[in-house]
Design a protein around this motif. Structure first.
Motif, mmCIF file in Angstrom:
data_model
loop_
_atom_site.group_PDB
_atom_site.id
_atom_site.type_symbol
_atom_site.label_atom_id
_atom_site.label_comp_id
_atom_site.label_asym_id
_atom_site.label_seq_id
_atom_site.Cartn_x
_atom_site.Cartn_y
_atom_site.Cartn_z
ATOM 1 N N LYS A 131 -25.060 -29.948 51.696
ATOM 2 C CA LYS A 131 -25.216 -30.098 50.120
ATOM 3 C C LYS A 131 -24.277 -31.268 49.614
ATOM 4 C CE LYS A 131 -26.946 -25.382 49.284
ATOM 5 N NZ LYS A 131 -26.556 -24.245 48.517
ATOM 6 N N ALA A 132 -23.038 -31.326 50.089
ATOM 7 C CA ALA A 132 -22.143 -32.099 49.786
ATOM 8 C C ALA A 132 -22.614 -33.618 50.125
ATOM 9 C CB ALA A 132 -20.764 -31.790 50.586
ATOM 10 N N TYR A 133 -23.294 -33.911 51.146
ATOM 11 C CA TYR A 133 -23.618 -35.407 51.507
ATOM 12 C C TYR A 133 -24.972 -35.564 50.689
ATOM 13 C CZ TYR A 133 -27.506 -34.473 54.938
ATOM 14 O OH TYR A 133 -28.693 -33.934 55.509
ATOM 15 N N ASN A 140 -25.331 -34.656 47.570
ATOM 16 C CA ASN A 140 -24.751 -35.040 46.029
ATOM 17 C C ASN A 140 -23.880 -36.658 46.416
ATOM 18 O OD1 ASN A 140 -22.165 -34.981 44.327
ATOM 19 N ND2 ASN A 140 -23.424 -33.457 43.703
ATOM 20 N N GLU A 176 -26.348 -39.339 45.872
ATOM 21 C CA GLU A 176 -26.749 -39.493 44.572
ATOM 22 C C GLU A 176 -25.726 -40.357 43.679
ATOM 23 O OE1 GLU A 176 -26.723 -35.629 42.614
ATOM 24 O OE2 GLU A 176 -28.412 -34.979 44.017
ATOM 25 N N SER A 177 -24.320 -40.456 44.280
ATOM 26 C CA SER A 177 -23.453 -41.299 43.717
ATOM 27 C C SER A 177 -23.148 -42.578 44.335
ATOM 28 C CB SER A 177 -22.078 -40.252 43.643
ATOM 29 O OG SER A 177 -21.047 -41.006 43.036
ATOM 30 N N ARG A 226 -14.214 -38.389 45.405
ATOM 31 C CA ARG A 226 -15.631 -37.881 46.109
ATOM 32 C C ARG A 226 -14.605 -37.132 47.419
ATOM 33 N NH1 ARG A 226 -20.041 -37.203 44.076
ATOM 34 N NH2 ARG A 226 -20.270 -36.470 46.200
ATOM 35 N N HIS A 278 -14.159 -33.722 46.320
ATOM 36 C CA HIS A 278 -15.459 -32.970 46.104
ATOM 37 C C HIS A 278 -15.916 -32.583 47.630
ATOM 38 C CE1 HIS A 278 -19.610 -32.738 45.690
ATOM 39 N NE2 HIS A 278 -19.504 -32.145 44.307
ATOM 40 N N TYR A 335 -16.239 -28.826 48.495
ATOM 41 C CA TYR A 335 -17.556 -28.202 48.740
ATOM 42 C C TYR A 335 -17.486 -27.372 50.037
ATOM 43 C CZ TYR A 335 -22.388 -28.524 47.277
ATOM 44 O OH TYR A 335 -23.521 -28.170 46.525
ATOM 45 N N ARG A 373 -14.064 -28.378 42.578
ATOM 46 C CA ARG A 373 -15.275 -29.375 43.078
ATOM 47 C C ARG A 373 -15.841 -30.001 41.638
ATOM 48 N NH1 ARG A 373 -19.732 -25.968 44.980
ATOM 49 N NH2 ARG A 373 -20.774 -26.555 43.034
ATOM 50 N N THR A 374 -16.114 -28.951 40.822
ATOM 51 C CA THR A 374 -16.736 -29.562 39.621
ATOM 52 C C THR A 374 -15.951 -30.505 38.942
ATOM 53 O OG1 THR A 374 -18.077 -27.465 39.391
ATOM 54 C CG2 THR A 374 -17.924 -28.816 37.511
ATOM 55 N N TRP A 431 -16.091 -33.714 40.654
ATOM 56 C CA TRP A 431 -17.444 -34.353 40.385
ATOM 57 C C TRP A 431 -17.279 -35.096 39.123
ATOM 58 C CZ3 TRP A 431 -21.135 -34.202 36.620
ATOM 59 C CH2 TRP A 431 -22.332 -34.897 37.038
#
Length: 123
Positions: free
Chosen positions: A52-54, A56, A59-60, A89, A92, A96, A104-105, A108
């Motif tokens: 899930k972290a990767y 995310n 996307e960035s 990052r 984050h 995560y 974490r939020t 982000w």
């Protein structure tokens, strides 16, 4: 700026390939094979979180790379914001994996703010 681009790509390599591989060592034969057959992944919560972290990060990262390259082409110094993006990052990804939701939020949002700062400096 080139250093931050390389560090961002190292972070991507860690989050996309190395960390998930290390968390899924029981399937090493599959990981080094031609992958002709389907294999069950480990049910490790850490492996799920790392994926899930990767996802995310994916996307960035393109926005960061585009802004970083534009800054080099336009000769605009955005290294401070780029450095903060990288710090946020990394934080984050660590949060995560550790399951620290609120920090974490915040990380982000910090990374998003860094991208906005980079973009504003290019305008």
């Amino acid at each position: 700026m080139g250093t931050y681009i390389i560090l961002a790509l190292v972070l991507a390599l860690l989050q996309i390939w190395i960390i998930p591989m290390m968390l899924n060592l029981k399937n090493m034969d599959y990981l080094i094979s031609n992958r002709d057959e389907v294999v069950e992944d480990s049910d490790s919560i850490l492996l799920v979180r790392s994926r899930k972290a990767y996802a995310n990060l994916q996307e960035s990262l393109p926005a960061f790379l585009a802004l970083a390259l534009l800054s080099m082409i336009m000769s605009v110094d955005v290294t401070n914001a780029a450095c903060w993006w990288l710090v946020f990052r990394v934080a984050h990804g660590v949060c995560y994996l550790a399951g620290i939701a609120y920090v974490r939020t915040l990380a982000w949002f910090g990374a998003l703010g860094s991208l906005i700062a980079m973009a504003l400096q290019l305008i």
